[in-house]
Design an enzyme around this catalytic site. Structure first.
Site, PDB file in Angstrom:
ATOM      1  N   ASP A 108       6.964  -7.377  -2.326  1.00  0.00           N
ATOM      2  CA  ASP A 108       5.536  -7.329  -1.983  1.00  0.00           C
ATOM      3  C   ASP A 108       4.927  -6.018  -2.469  1.00  0.00           C
ATOM      4  OD1 ASP A 108       3.081  -7.587  -0.685  1.00  0.00           O
ATOM      5  OD2 ASP A 108       3.877  -7.158   1.299  1.00  0.00           O
TER       6      ASP A 108
ATOM      7  N   LYS B 130       2.043  -6.023  -4.620  1.00  0.00           N
ATOM      8  CA  LYS B 130       0.599  -6.256  -4.799  1.00  0.00           C
ATOM      9  C   LYS B 130       0.025  -5.557  -6.031  1.00  0.00           C
ATOM     10  CE  LYS B 130      -0.355  -6.777   0.176  1.00  0.00           C
ATOM     11  NZ  LYS B 130       0.877  -6.279   0.826  1.00  0.00           N
TER      12      LYS B 130
ATOM     13  N   THR C 164      -6.391  -8.721   4.946  1.00  0.00           N
ATOM     14  CA  THR C 164      -6.904  -9.018   6.293  1.00  0.00           C
ATOM     15  C   THR C 164      -7.523  -7.773   6.942  1.00  0.00           C
ATOM     16  OG1 THR C 164      -4.618  -8.830   7.005  1.00  0.00           O
ATOM     17  CG2 THR C 164      -5.523 -11.040   6.888  1.00  0.00           C
TER      18      THR C 164
ATOM     19  N   ASP D 257      -4.022  -4.040 -11.922  1.00  0.00           N
ATOM     20  CA  ASP D 257      -4.302  -3.077 -13.002  1.00  0.00           C
ATOM     21  C   ASP D 257      -4.826  -3.878 -14.194  1.00  0.00           C
ATOM     22  OD1 ASP D 257      -4.230  -0.792 -14.744  1.00  0.00           O
ATOM     23  OD2 ASP D 257      -2.623   0.050 -13.527  1.00  0.00           O
TER      24      ASP D 257
ATOM     25  N   ARG E 265       7.600  -7.048  13.023  1.00  0.00           N
ATOM     26  CA  ARG E 265       7.988  -6.469  14.311  1.00  0.00           C
ATOM     27  C   ARG E 265       8.515  -7.427  15.376  1.00  0.00           C
ATOM     28  NH1 ARG E 265       2.540  -3.249  14.169  1.00  0.00           N
ATOM     29  NH2 ARG E 265       2.125  -5.159  12.990  1.00  0.00           N
TER      30      ARG E 265
ATOM     31  N   LYS F 177      11.510  -9.550   3.001  1.00  0.00           N
ATOM     32  CA  LYS F 177      10.352  -8.994   2.266  1.00  0.00           C
ATOM     33  C   LYS F 177      10.540  -7.488   2.124  1.00  0.00           C
ATOM     34  CE  LYS F 177       5.965  -8.319   3.925  1.00  0.00           C
ATOM     35  NZ  LYS F 177       5.347  -7.055   3.464  1.00  0.00           N
TER      36      LYS F 177
HETATM   37  O1  C5P Z   1       5.143  -6.567  11.975  1.00  0.00           O
HETATM   38  P1  C5P Z   1       4.292  -7.695  11.504  1.00  0.00           P
HETATM   39  O2  C5P Z   1       4.849  -9.080  11.857  1.00  0.00           O
HETATM   40  O3  C5P Z   1       2.840  -7.553  11.882  1.00  0.00           O
HETATM   41  O4  C5P Z   1       4.401  -7.586   9.916  1.00  0.00           O
HETATM   42  C1  C5P Z   1       3.656  -8.400   9.058  1.00  0.00           C
HETATM   43  C2  C5P Z   1       3.977  -8.058   7.624  1.00  0.00           C
HETATM   44  O5  C5P Z   1       3.096  -8.783   6.791  1.00  0.00           O
HETATM   45  C3  C5P Z   1       3.788  -6.591   7.266  1.00  0.00           C
HETATM   46  O6  C5P Z   1       4.763  -6.282   6.228  1.00  0.00           O
HETATM   47  C4  C5P Z   1       2.397  -6.530   6.715  1.00  0.00           C
HETATM   48  O7  C5P Z   1       2.196  -5.497   5.789  1.00  0.00           O
HETATM   49  C5  C5P Z   1       2.301  -7.887   6.020  1.00  0.00           C
HETATM   50  N1  C5P Z   1       0.948  -8.395   5.835  1.00  0.00           N
HETATM   51  C6  C5P Z   1       0.058  -8.609   6.891  1.00  0.00           C
HETATM   52  N2  C5P Z   1      -1.192  -9.099   6.644  1.00  0.00           N
HETATM   53  C7  C5P Z   1      -1.567  -9.381   5.390  1.00  0.00           C
HETATM   54  C8  C5P Z   1      -0.695  -9.183   4.325  1.00  0.00           C
HETATM   55  C9  C5P Z   1       0.570  -8.684   4.587  1.00  0.00           C
HETATM   56  O8  C5P Z   1       0.394  -8.373   8.040  1.00  0.00           O
HETATM   57  N3  C5P Z   1      -2.750  -9.899   5.172  1.00  0.00           N
END
Ligand code: C5P
Length: 232
Positions: free
Chosen positions: A59, A61, A119, A64, A211, A32
């Site tokens: 990603d 998003k 979220t 517009d 992460r 991603k």
């Molecule tokens: O590091 P982590 O596993 O929390 O990363 C989750 C990824 O998913 C990040 O790139 C974050 O921006 C994305 N994301 C999220 N919640 C959402 C939409 C996207 O955590 N509702």
């Protein structure tokens, strides 16, 4: 494309992302690319990661007026990504225009996924800032239904919502779910999390994992653990 683990490469430079991907030697995880990396490095980063043989979820998003989104999607379609996304709050007309823009002359196109409510938006901020007074679950499902009606392929949602989205929009409507953590791992700033195994049981089609893989002592082992637990 079947069920898969998408690795969120939340890095701010080409050097960092390549140093990370080099650790995987022969393996080619689904990647991603988010706003941070895209805005830092531009479209060439997409082409370079694609040339290395990775599938890509871009990603960005988009949100517009329909005409602008349509034209921008046509540009993204030329980058030959596998999945891209937009905000469902841009309305059905914007989503339909996006699909049109994304579709290449030969009829092929990347998958198009909608973000419903972020979220980071909770009931209180939705009511006070956006003046939407309905329960947030209802809003999320309504936006998912709009996306399905507009012809989109799925939504980004919490793993906890995946089952309900499938019940509302059909089992073939894709659910891409972030907020995944190992049972023995750190939750960090995510609030509602699930393990890869739970996400599989509840029917997520793709999990987005950042992460727990990128910050692991052994990212390749963490990625393989995710695959084992989620794909089996
Ligand atoms: O590091 P982590 O596993 O929390 O990363 C989750 C990824 O998913 C990040 O790139 C974050 O921006 C994305 N994301 C999220 N919640 C959402 C939409 C996207 O955590 N509702």
């Amino acid at each position: 494309m079947g069920r898969d683990v998408i690795v969120a490469c939340d890095f701010s430079s080409k050097e960092e992302v390549f140093a990370f991907l080099d650790k995987f030697s022969g393996k080619k995880p689904f990647v991603k690319i988010g706003m941070e990396l895209y805005y830092a490095e531009g479209p060439s980063i997409v082409k370079e990661i694609k040339a290395r043989g990775h599938k890509i979820f871009l990603d960005l998003k988009l949100h517009d007026i329909p005409n602008t989104v349509k034209k921008s999607m046509a540009v993204l379609s030329n980058l030959d990504v596998d999945i891209t996304n937009l905000h469902a709050s841009g309305t059905k007309r914007m989503m339909e225009a996006a699909l049109e823009g994304l579709t290449r002359p030969d009829g092929t196109r990347p998958l198009l996924i909608a973000v419903t409510q972020l979220t980071s938006t909770d009931q209180e901020s939705m009511e006070n800032d956006l003046l939407i007074k309905e329960p947030i679950d209802k809003v999320v499902m309504h936006y998912a239904k709009n996306a399905a009606d507009a012809g989109l392929d799925g939504v980004v949602c919490s793993p906890l919502e995946a089952e309900k989205v499938h019940n509302t929009c059909g089992k073939d409507f894709l659910t891409i779910t972030p907020g995944v953590r190992f049972a023995d791992g750190d939750i960090g700033d995510q609030k509602r999390v699930m393990t890869p195994e739970q996400a599989k049981l509840i029917g997520s089609d793709y999990i987005v994992v950042g992460r727990p893989i990128t910050a692991a002592a052994d990212p390749v082992a963490a990625y393989e653990r995710c695959l084992r637990e989620f794909v089996g």
